[in-house]
Design a protein around this motif. Structure first.
Motif, PDB file in Angstrom:
ATOM      1  N   LEU A 118      17.983  12.032   1.979  1.00 56.88           N
ATOM      2  CA  LEU A 118      18.323  10.632   2.223  1.00 56.88           C
ATOM      3  C   LEU A 118      18.642  10.076   1.279  1.00 56.88           C
ATOM      4  CD1 LEU A 118      15.340  10.427   5.098  1.00 56.88           C
ATOM      5  CD2 LEU A 118      17.773  11.201   5.484  1.00 56.88           C
ATOM      6  N   GLU A 119      19.672   8.879   1.528  1.00 57.29           N
ATOM      7  CA  GLU A 119      20.214   8.195   0.697  1.00 57.29           C
ATOM      8  C   GLU A 119      19.442   6.733   1.081  1.00 57.29           C
ATOM      9  OE1 GLU A 119      22.280   8.614  -1.901  1.00 57.29           O
ATOM     10  OE2 GLU A 119      22.261  10.848  -1.493  1.00 57.29           O
ATOM     11  N   PRO A 120      19.269   5.924   0.123  1.00 59.30           N
ATOM     12  CA  PRO A 120      18.704   4.588   0.288  1.00 59.30           C
ATOM     13  C   PRO A 120      19.995   3.823   0.819  1.00 59.30           C
ATOM     14  CG  PRO A 120      18.044   5.527  -1.995  1.00 59.30           C
ATOM     15  CD  PRO A 120      18.926   6.383  -1.466  1.00 59.30           C
ATOM     16  N   GLU A 121      19.826   2.897   1.649  1.00 58.35           N
ATOM     17  CA  GLU A 121      20.976   2.066   2.135  1.00 58.35           C
ATOM     18  C   GLU A 121      20.461   0.487   2.278  1.00 58.35           C
ATOM     19  OE1 GLU A 121      22.887   3.425   5.742  1.00 58.35           O
ATOM     20  OE2 GLU A 121      22.110   5.504   5.473  1.00 58.35           O
ATOM     21  N   ALA A 122      21.240  -0.131   1.680  1.00 62.28           N
ATOM     22  CA  ALA A 122      20.805  -1.659   1.706  1.00 62.28           C
ATOM     23  C   ALA A 122      21.059  -2.479   3.062  1.00 62.28           C
ATOM     24  CB  ALA A 122      21.754  -2.446   0.682  1.00 62.28           C
ATOM     25  N   ILE A 123      20.115  -1.984   3.830  1.00 67.49           N
ATOM     26  CA  ILE A 123      20.029  -2.456   5.284  1.00 67.49           C
ATOM     27  C   ILE A 123      19.041  -3.620   5.272  1.00 67.49           C
ATOM     28  CG2 ILE A 123      19.340  -2.103   7.662  1.00 67.49           C
ATOM     29  CD1 ILE A 123      20.083   0.872   7.135  1.00 67.49           C
ATOM     30  N   PRO A 124      19.304  -4.717   5.526  1.00 68.81           N
ATOM     31  CA  PRO A 124      18.347  -6.007   5.678  1.00 68.81           C
ATOM     32  C   PRO A 124      16.885  -5.541   6.317  1.00 68.81           C
ATOM     33  CG  PRO A 124      20.460  -6.793   6.255  1.00 68.81           C
ATOM     34  CD  PRO A 124      20.673  -5.328   6.248  1.00 68.81           C
ATOM     35  N   LEU A 125      15.999  -6.000   5.695  1.00 68.23           N
ATOM     36  CA  LEU A 125      14.522  -5.939   6.382  1.00 68.23           C
ATOM     37  C   LEU A 125      14.270  -7.255   6.527  1.00 68.23           C
ATOM     38  CD1 LEU A 125      13.079  -3.014   4.353  1.00 68.23           C
ATOM     39  CD2 LEU A 125      14.180  -2.973   6.668  1.00 68.23           C
ATOM     40  N   GLU A 126      13.551  -7.574   7.879  1.00 68.15           N
ATOM     41  CA  GLU A 126      12.644  -8.780   7.739  1.00 68.15           C
ATOM     42  C   GLU A 126      11.035  -8.427   7.627  1.00 68.15           C
ATOM     43  OE1 GLU A 126      11.382 -11.907  11.554  1.00 68.15           O
ATOM     44  OE2 GLU A 126      13.053 -10.478  11.941  1.00 68.15           O
ATOM     45  N   ILE A 127      10.694  -8.955   6.720  1.00 63.23           N
ATOM     46  CA  ILE A 127       9.284  -8.506   6.015  1.00 63.23           C
ATOM     47  C   ILE A 127       8.186  -9.617   6.717  1.00 63.23           C
ATOM     48  CG2 ILE A 127       7.997  -7.874   4.391  1.00 63.23           C
ATOM     49  CD1 ILE A 127      10.522  -7.015   2.797  1.00 63.23           C
ATOM     50  N   LEU A 128       7.320  -8.813   7.380  1.00 62.36           N
ATOM     51  CA  LEU A 128       6.235  -9.688   7.803  1.00 62.36           C
ATOM     52  C   LEU A 128       5.250  -9.870   6.896  1.00 62.36           C
ATOM     53  CD1 LEU A 128       6.433  -8.589  11.437  1.00 62.36           C
ATOM     54  CD2 LEU A 128       7.503 -10.362  10.500  1.00 62.36           C
ATOM     55  N   TYR A 129       4.781  -8.545   6.015  1.00 62.61           N
ATOM     56  CA  TYR A 129       3.794  -8.550   5.234  1.00 62.61           C
ATOM     57  C   TYR A 129       3.935  -7.387   4.335  1.00 62.61           C
ATOM     58  CZ  TYR A 129      -0.810  -7.607   3.450  1.00 62.61           C
ATOM     59  OH  TYR A 129      -1.783  -7.439   2.205  1.00 62.61           O
ATOM     60  N   GLU A 130       3.692  -7.734   3.080  1.00 65.54           N
ATOM     61  CA  GLU A 130       4.003  -6.508   1.869  1.00 65.54           C
ATOM     62  C   GLU A 130       3.074  -6.887   0.704  1.00 65.54           C
ATOM     63  OE1 GLU A 130       7.500  -4.369  -0.493  1.00 65.54           O
ATOM     64  OE2 GLU A 130       7.889  -6.414   0.052  1.00 65.54           O
ATOM     65  N   ASP A 131       2.326  -5.544   0.195  1.00 63.31           N
ATOM     66  CA  ASP A 131       1.785  -5.592  -1.110  1.00 63.31           C
ATOM     67  C   ASP A 131       2.021  -4.344  -1.634  1.00 63.31           C
ATOM     68  OD1 ASP A 131      -0.246  -4.134   0.309  1.00 63.31           O
ATOM     69  OD2 ASP A 131      -1.813  -5.473   0.664  1.00 63.31           O
ATOM     70  N   ASP A 132       1.030  -3.670  -2.381  1.00 63.31           N
ATOM     71  CA  ASP A 132       1.263  -2.547  -3.256  1.00 63.31           C
ATOM     72  C   ASP A 132       0.793  -1.248  -2.131  1.00 63.31           C
ATOM     73  OD1 ASP A 132       1.860  -3.635  -5.353  1.00 63.31           O
ATOM     74  OD2 ASP A 132       0.211  -3.708  -6.305  1.00 63.31           O
ATOM     75  N   ALA A 133       0.245  -1.640  -1.132  1.00 58.01           N
ATOM     76  CA  ALA A 133      -0.298  -0.467  -0.456  1.00 58.01           C
ATOM     77  C   ALA A 133       0.379  -0.412   0.972  1.00 58.01           C
ATOM     78  CB  ALA A 133      -1.866  -0.806  -0.034  1.00 58.01           C
ATOM     79  N   LEU A 134       0.960  -1.437   1.417  1.00 55.09           N
ATOM     80  CA  LEU A 134       1.306  -1.748   2.945  1.00 55.09           C
ATOM     81  C   LEU A 134       2.705  -2.626   3.004  1.00 55.09           C
ATOM     82  CD1 LEU A 134       0.894  -1.462   5.797  1.00 55.09           C
ATOM     83  CD2 LEU A 134      -0.777  -3.443   5.615  1.00 55.09           C
ATOM     84  N   LEU A 135       3.513  -2.282   3.842  1.00 57.71           N
ATOM     85  CA  LEU A 135       4.462  -2.952   4.289  1.00 57.71           C
ATOM     86  C   LEU A 135       4.706  -3.177   5.839  1.00 57.71           C
ATOM     87  CD1 LEU A 135       7.286  -4.349   3.597  1.00 57.71           C
ATOM     88  CD2 LEU A 135       8.147  -1.958   3.779  1.00 57.71           C
ATOM     89  N   ASP A 149      -0.253   7.482  -0.429  1.00 59.95           N
ATOM     90  CA  ASP A 149      -0.744   8.480   0.332  1.00 59.95           C
ATOM     91  C   ASP A 149      -2.070   7.969   0.951  1.00 59.95           C
ATOM     92  OD1 ASP A 149      -0.044  11.045   1.150  1.00 59.95           O
ATOM     93  OD2 ASP A 149      -1.564  11.819   0.213  1.00 59.95           O
ATOM     94  N   GLN A 150      -2.738   7.630   0.141  1.00 54.15           N
ATOM     95  CA  GLN A 150      -4.168   7.019   0.682  1.00 54.15           C
ATOM     96  C   GLN A 150      -3.897   6.076   1.898  1.00 54.15           C
ATOM     97  OE1 GLN A 150      -5.814   3.720   0.306  1.00 54.15           O
ATOM     98  NE2 GLN A 150      -7.519   4.025   1.261  1.00 54.15           N
ATOM     99  N   ALA A 151      -2.950   5.068   1.759  1.00 49.39           N
ATOM    100  CA  ALA A 151      -2.884   4.096   2.728  1.00 49.39           C
ATOM    101  C   ALA A 151      -2.278   4.906   3.997  1.00 49.39           C
ATOM    102  CB  ALA A 151      -1.885   3.156   2.346  1.00 49.39           C
ATOM    103  N   HIS A 152      -1.339   5.827   3.852  1.00 47.55           N
ATOM    104  CA  HIS A 152      -0.889   6.601   5.037  1.00 47.55           C
ATOM    105  C   HIS A 152      -1.977   6.984   5.730  1.00 47.55           C
ATOM    106  CE1 HIS A 152       1.396   9.633   7.212  1.00 47.55           C
ATOM    107  NE2 HIS A 152       2.301   8.896   7.003  1.00 47.55           N
ATOM    108  N   HIS A 153      -3.046   7.718   4.900  1.00 47.25           N
ATOM    109  CA  HIS A 153      -4.168   8.558   5.654  1.00 47.25           C
ATOM    110  C   HIS A 153      -5.166   7.560   6.496  1.00 47.25           C
ATOM    111  CE1 HIS A 153      -7.515  11.070   6.380  1.00 47.25           C
ATOM    112  NE2 HIS A 153      -8.411  10.489   5.787  1.00 47.25           N
ATOM    113  N   HIS A 154      -5.289   6.301   5.723  1.00 48.42           N
ATOM    114  CA  HIS A 154      -6.165   5.419   6.318  1.00 48.42           C
ATOM    115  C   HIS A 154      -5.832   4.717   7.438  1.00 48.42           C
ATOM    116  CE1 HIS A 154      -8.604   1.603   6.569  1.00 48.42           C
ATOM    117  NE2 HIS A 154      -9.446   2.338   5.761  1.00 48.42           N
ATOM    118  N   LEU A 155      -4.303   4.393   7.521  1.00 48.93           N
ATOM    119  CA  LEU A 155      -3.652   3.697   8.658  1.00 48.93           C
ATOM    120  C   LEU A 155      -3.660   4.672  10.074  1.00 48.93           C
ATOM    121  CD1 LEU A 155      -0.936   1.898   6.720  1.00 48.93           C
ATOM    122  CD2 LEU A 155      -2.890   0.819   7.825  1.00 48.93           C
ATOM    123  N   GLN A 156      -3.420   5.885   9.524  1.00 47.26           N
ATOM    124  CA  GLN A 156      -3.260   7.053  10.624  1.00 47.26           C
ATOM    125  C   GLN A 156      -4.624   7.300  11.259  1.00 47.26           C
ATOM    126  OE1 GLN A 156      -1.444  10.681   9.255  1.00 47.26           O
ATOM    127  NE2 GLN A 156       0.688   9.915  10.362  1.00 47.26           N
TER     128      GLN A 156
END
Length: 311
Positions: A74-91, A152-159
């Protein structure tokens, strides 16, 4: 390319295979280890083992092959994102209606995943090659809050939170008609439609349906329409849309599960919005509550329906 293999011998009688491996390899999430087991990358006493539930005994010899993360096509695409929260583990972002979450046949580009790869270049390998970081999903034509794991740890925890039903997902939707009571719960199993395989339907569990529970309450009566609040207890595909149609009050603008009657607003999808997402931070354990403002089309619909009942 040689895949590195970790090998050791079990010294004490232990638990089932996936739990034992998770204890021995704390830097790899249990969900990742379960995928390795399913892919035939784990051996017990020299034999490939594809069952995560097999019991491990003292003296067993284990081998685990851990392939390097596969490069994304997959190619990165500069599609605008409306970010509600972000840190090193979670978006957490507010996904617009019309945006597909991850690549699928007919949608190889222009997805939320393409946008995420441009915003977070280190996502490849988190949660799967085609769905990096994706913890849960929203339908293409449903807007609102969606969480993305950045480790990966955040992915496991959130699931795990979603599976344990500790994460809370709340929606706002406009339906046709007015329910007879102010609140209620819908407990109908959902599965693939027996004839139209692109649709979901209420299907008995004996026929492959999976239990699905939706809690609802009326937020506002709008003449022949109603603004509803939905809370998911389970997360089946098209759950709110199928349950709303089942109760006789389908979501406005839903071309699949309702009549598609025109209501005077050009909606980009169904009038269903993932309004609030509440979850525990995968590292700190603190509760995070992200509220996604409804899109302009949703608020315009409410304005028009309110005007009609005052005329």
């Amino acid at each position: 390319m040689t895949i590195p293999v970790i090998e050791w011998q079990v010294t004490d009688a232990s638990d089932r295979l996936d739990r034992y491996l998770a204890d021995c390899l704390p830097d790899i999430s249990r969900s990742h280890l379960q995928r390795l087991i399913e892919q035939g990358q784990v051996w017990v006493n020299g034999q490939v083992c594809t069952s995560k539930k097999v019991g491990i005994q003292a003296g067993d010899r284990l081998q685990v092959a851990i392939p390097e993360p596969q490069p994304l096509s997959l190619e990165p695409e500069a599609i605008p994102l409306e970010i509600l929260y972000e840190d090193d583990a979670l978006l957490i972002v507010n996904k617009p209606a019309g945006l597909v979450v991850h690549p699928a046949p007919g949608h190889a580009s222009g997805t939320l995943v393409n946008a995420l790869l441009a915003h977070c270049p280190h996502l490849p390998g988190i949660g799967g090659v085609q769905r990096p970081g994706i913890v849960h999903r929203l339908d293409k034509d449903t807007s609102g809050a969606i969480a993305i794991a950045k480790t990966d740890q955040a992915h496991h925890h959130l699931q795990a939170q979603l599976k344990a039903k500790t994460a809370r997902r709340e929606y706002l939707g406009v339906v046709y008609g007015v329910p007879a009571t102010n609140s209620g719960s819908l407990d109908f199993p959902i599965g693939r439609h027996p004839i139209d395989r692109k649709k979901m339907a209420v299907v008995p569990e004996s026929a492959g349906g999976r239990r699905a529970i939706t809690h609802w309450r009326i937020e506002e009566r709008l003449g022949n329409y109603t603004l509803m609040h939905f809370q998911l207890e389970t997360g089946r595909t098209h759950q709110i849309r199928v349950h709303s149609a089942k109760m006789g009050h389908p979501i406005v603008g839903d071309s699949v599960y309702s009549s598609g009657r025109f209501v005077g607003v050009n909606l980009p999808g169904q009038a269903l919005h993932a309004w609030k997402l509440q979850l525990q931070h995968p590292q700190s354990g603190h509760w995070i509550s992200a509220i996604a403002p409804p899109p302009e089309s949703f608020t315009t619909l409410l304005t028009i329906l309110r005007r009609r009942i005052t005329v």
